[in-house]
Write a protein that holds these residues in place. Structure first.
Motif, PDB file in Angstrom:
ATOM      1  N   ARG A   7       7.694  18.405  -1.861  1.00 40.42           N
ATOM      2  CA  ARG A   7       8.081  16.993  -1.841  1.00 40.42           C
ATOM      3  C   ARG A   7       6.957  16.051  -2.259  1.00 40.42           C
ATOM      4  O   ARG A   7       7.206  14.870  -2.504  1.00 40.42           O
ATOM      5  CB  ARG A   7       8.566  16.604  -0.444  1.00 40.42           C
ATOM      6  N   LEU A   8       5.735  16.549  -2.339  1.00 43.14           N
ATOM      7  CA  LEU A   8       4.636  15.682  -2.766  1.00 43.14           C
ATOM      8  C   LEU A   8       4.853  15.252  -4.216  1.00 43.14           C
ATOM      9  O   LEU A   8       5.142  16.079  -5.084  1.00 43.14           O
ATOM     10  CB  LEU A   8       3.290  16.413  -2.657  1.00 43.14           C
ATOM     11  N   PRO A   9       4.702  13.978  -4.523  1.00 44.85           N
ATOM     12  CA  PRO A   9       4.880  13.517  -5.907  1.00 44.85           C
ATOM     13  C   PRO A   9       3.698  13.913  -6.778  1.00 44.85           C
ATOM     14  O   PRO A   9       2.592  14.148  -6.282  1.00 44.85           O
ATOM     15  CB  PRO A   9       4.972  11.997  -5.761  1.00 44.85           C
ATOM     16  N   VAL A  10       3.939  13.979  -8.059  1.00 42.64           N
ATOM     17  CA  VAL A  10       2.868  14.284  -9.009  1.00 42.64           C
ATOM     18  C   VAL A  10       1.998  13.052  -9.258  1.00 42.64           C
ATOM     19  O   VAL A  10       0.794  13.176  -9.509  1.00 42.64           O
ATOM     20  CB  VAL A  10       3.462  14.819 -10.325  1.00 42.64           C
ATOM     21  N   ARG A  11       2.612  11.871  -9.193  1.00 44.96           N
ATOM     22  CA  ARG A  11       1.899  10.607  -9.389  1.00 44.96           C
ATOM     23  C   ARG A  11       2.198   9.688  -8.218  1.00 44.96           C
ATOM     24  O   ARG A  11       3.292   9.692  -7.673  1.00 44.96           O
ATOM     25  CB  ARG A  11       2.347   9.893 -10.671  1.00 44.96           C
ATOM     26  N   GLN A  12       1.193   8.875  -7.858  1.00 47.33           N
ATOM     27  CA  GLN A  12       1.399   7.841  -6.848  1.00 47.33           C
ATOM     28  C   GLN A  12       0.654   6.583  -7.278  1.00 47.33           C
ATOM     29  O   GLN A  12      -0.415   6.669  -7.917  1.00 47.33           O
ATOM     30  CB  GLN A  12       0.863   8.281  -5.487  1.00 47.33           C
ATOM     31  N   LEU A  13       1.191   5.438  -6.917  1.00 52.89           N
ATOM     32  CA  LEU A  13       0.548   4.156  -7.177  1.00 52.89           C
ATOM     33  C   LEU A  13       0.107   3.531  -5.865  1.00 52.89           C
ATOM     34  O   LEU A  13       0.765   3.686  -4.832  1.00 52.89           O
ATOM     35  CB  LEU A  13       1.502   3.204  -7.903  1.00 52.89           C
ATOM     36  N   PHE A  14      -1.001   2.804  -5.931  1.00 51.01           N
ATOM     37  CA  PHE A  14      -1.510   2.094  -4.760  1.00 51.01           C
ATOM     38  C   PHE A  14      -2.124   0.783  -5.222  1.00 51.01           C
ATOM     39  O   PHE A  14      -2.740   0.717  -6.299  1.00 51.01           O
ATOM     40  CB  PHE A  14      -2.562   2.940  -4.025  1.00 51.01           C
ATOM     41  N   THR A  15      -1.939  -0.266  -4.428  1.00 54.14           N
ATOM     42  CA  THR A  15      -2.543  -1.570  -4.709  1.00 54.14           C
ATOM     43  C   THR A  15      -3.352  -1.997  -3.493  1.00 54.14           C
ATOM     44  O   THR A  15      -2.840  -1.975  -2.363  1.00 54.14           O
ATOM     45  CB  THR A  15      -1.459  -2.625  -5.012  1.00 54.14           C
ATOM     46  N   ASP A  16      -4.617  -2.368  -3.696  1.00 55.25           N
ATOM     47  CA  ASP A  16      -5.468  -2.747  -2.563  1.00 55.25           C
ATOM     48  C   ASP A  16      -5.314  -4.229  -2.235  1.00 55.25           C
ATOM     49  O   ASP A  16      -4.509  -4.947  -2.843  1.00 55.25           O
ATOM     50  CB  ASP A  16      -6.926  -2.347  -2.811  1.00 55.25           C
ATOM     51  N   ASP A  17      -6.091  -4.696  -1.268  1.00 60.11           N
ATOM     52  CA  ASP A  17      -5.941  -6.070  -0.802  1.00 60.11           C
ATOM     53  C   ASP A  17      -6.482  -7.099  -1.788  1.00 60.11           C
ATOM     54  O   ASP A  17      -6.264  -8.308  -1.610  1.00 60.11           O
ATOM     55  CB  ASP A  17      -6.605  -6.250   0.561  1.00 60.11           C
ATOM     56  N   ASN A  18      -7.161  -6.654  -2.814  1.00 60.01           N
ATOM     57  CA  ASN A  18      -7.599  -7.548  -3.889  1.00 60.01           C
ATOM     58  C   ASN A  18      -6.580  -7.623  -5.024  1.00 60.01           C
ATOM     59  O   ASN A  18      -6.774  -8.348  -5.993  1.00 60.01           O
ATOM     60  CB  ASN A  18      -8.944  -7.097  -4.462  1.00 60.01           C
ATOM     61  N   GLY A  19      -5.538  -6.809  -4.925  1.00 61.38           N
ATOM     62  CA  GLY A  19      -4.558  -6.735  -6.003  1.00 61.38           C
ATOM     63  C   GLY A  19      -4.921  -5.747  -7.087  1.00 61.38           C
ATOM     64  O   GLY A  19      -4.204  -5.642  -8.097  1.00 61.38           O
ATOM     65  N   ASP A  20      -6.024  -4.993  -6.911  1.00 59.32           N
ATOM     66  CA  ASP A  20      -6.400  -3.971  -7.883  1.00 59.32           C
ATOM     67  C   ASP A  20      -5.465  -2.773  -7.754  1.00 59.32           C
ATOM     68  O   ASP A  20      -5.125  -2.346  -6.639  1.00 59.32           O
ATOM     69  CB  ASP A  20      -7.847  -3.522  -7.670  1.00 59.32           C
ATOM     70  N   THR A  21      -5.084  -2.217  -8.886  1.00 60.93           N
ATOM     71  CA  THR A  21      -4.110  -1.137  -8.910  1.00 60.93           C
ATOM     72  C   THR A  21      -4.780   0.209  -9.176  1.00 60.93           C
ATOM     73  O   THR A  21      -5.770   0.296  -9.905  1.00 60.93           O
ATOM     74  CB  THR A  21      -3.047  -1.399  -9.984  1.00 60.93           C
ATOM     75  N   TYR A  22      -4.185   1.260  -8.594  1.00 62.06           N
ATOM     76  CA  TYR A  22      -4.719   2.615  -8.692  1.00 62.06           C
ATOM     77  C   TYR A  22      -3.585   3.568  -9.053  1.00 62.06           C
ATOM     78  O   TYR A  22      -2.512   3.518  -8.448  1.00 62.06           O
ATOM     79  CB  TYR A  22      -5.317   3.076  -7.358  1.00 62.06           C
TER      80      TYR A  22
END
Length: 232
Positions: free
Chosen positions: A102-117
């Motif tokens: 069930r683990l995805p191959v890709r994940q997105l995350f956004t920090d408290d500064n709005g920077d994306t990962y």
């Protein structure tokens, strides 16, 4: 916000526990996969993650060893890794295999500064299998970054710590928790305080003798135990 980066635990419970004592204070833990493979405690490592995910924010993707063990895919592995994959498939509990699937191959995350990962084990163009080594030229990283829009690319797979900045975008690899390959046997991880904006790579000692002993007692290849002492 305090962000912790970990990757490539590889069924090394001793290394995971040592790193966790350092990263559990983070607001979020980003994991680039390969929870299992090579080492002797796959069920314990997956159990650990399943329990911790109930307590804190953890963003985790599937690595190539997770994928091989969960889905029975063995091509492309060296003989040592292949033997470990088959051993893992025999001993892992069904619920833990399902967790890996069930683990995805890709994940997105956004920090408290709005920077994306973008979190991915290998690279955006080959999510499970491509190695992004620190010594690759900027031109190669530009091609890789063309496959994504996020500011930060966070990867694992090489077991080698890396921070590359190309055209204002960061490529981050925290190194290997359970099987470092940069000549330093200590477990590797990274931290980021978003107010400062600087990646800090850290190492922590763990009970490497115990981790190696378990590998030998399990009947896994001796090479997988001895390499832990060398950080390779």
């Amino acid at each position: 916000m305090l962000i912790a980066f970990i990757s490539d635990i590889h069924s090394n419970l001793e290394a995971l526990e040592a790193v966790w004592r350092e990263v559990k204070k983070a607001d979020v833990i980003l994991c680039m996969g390969d929870l299992v493979g090579y080492g002797a405690n796959p069920n314990e490592v997956v159990d650990f993650f399943r329990e911790e995910m109930k307590k804190r924010e953890i963003v985790c993707v599937r690595g190539n060893h997770d994928n091989a063990i969960a889905f029975g895919v063995e091509w492309g592995f060296n003989p040592y890794a292949r033997e470990a994959v088959r051993w893992h498939q025999r001993i892992m509990r069904t619920e833990n295999l399902e967790f890996l699937r069930r683990l995805p191959v890709r994940q997105l995350f956004t920090d408290d500064n709005g920077d994306t990962y973008l979190l991915i084990h290998g690279s955006p163009r080959a999510p499970l299998d491509e190695y992004l080594f620190p010594w690759l030229p900027d031109s190669e990283f530009r091609v890789v970054l063309s496959y994504m829009k996020q500011k930060n690319l966070v990867v694992g797979h090489t077991h080698v710590p890396m921070l590359r900045i190309v055209d204002g975008r960061r490529i981050i690899n925290p190194g290997g928790v359970g099987q470092p390959r940069d000549g330093d046997w200590r477990a590797s991880y990274a931290m980021l305080e978003t107010k400062k904006g600087e990646i800090e790579f850290r190492r922590v000692e763990y009970e490497v003798e115990e981790a190696a002993r378990k590998i030998l007692n399990a009947g896994l290849p001796q090479f997988l135990a001895y390499r832990l002492y060398e950080g390779y």
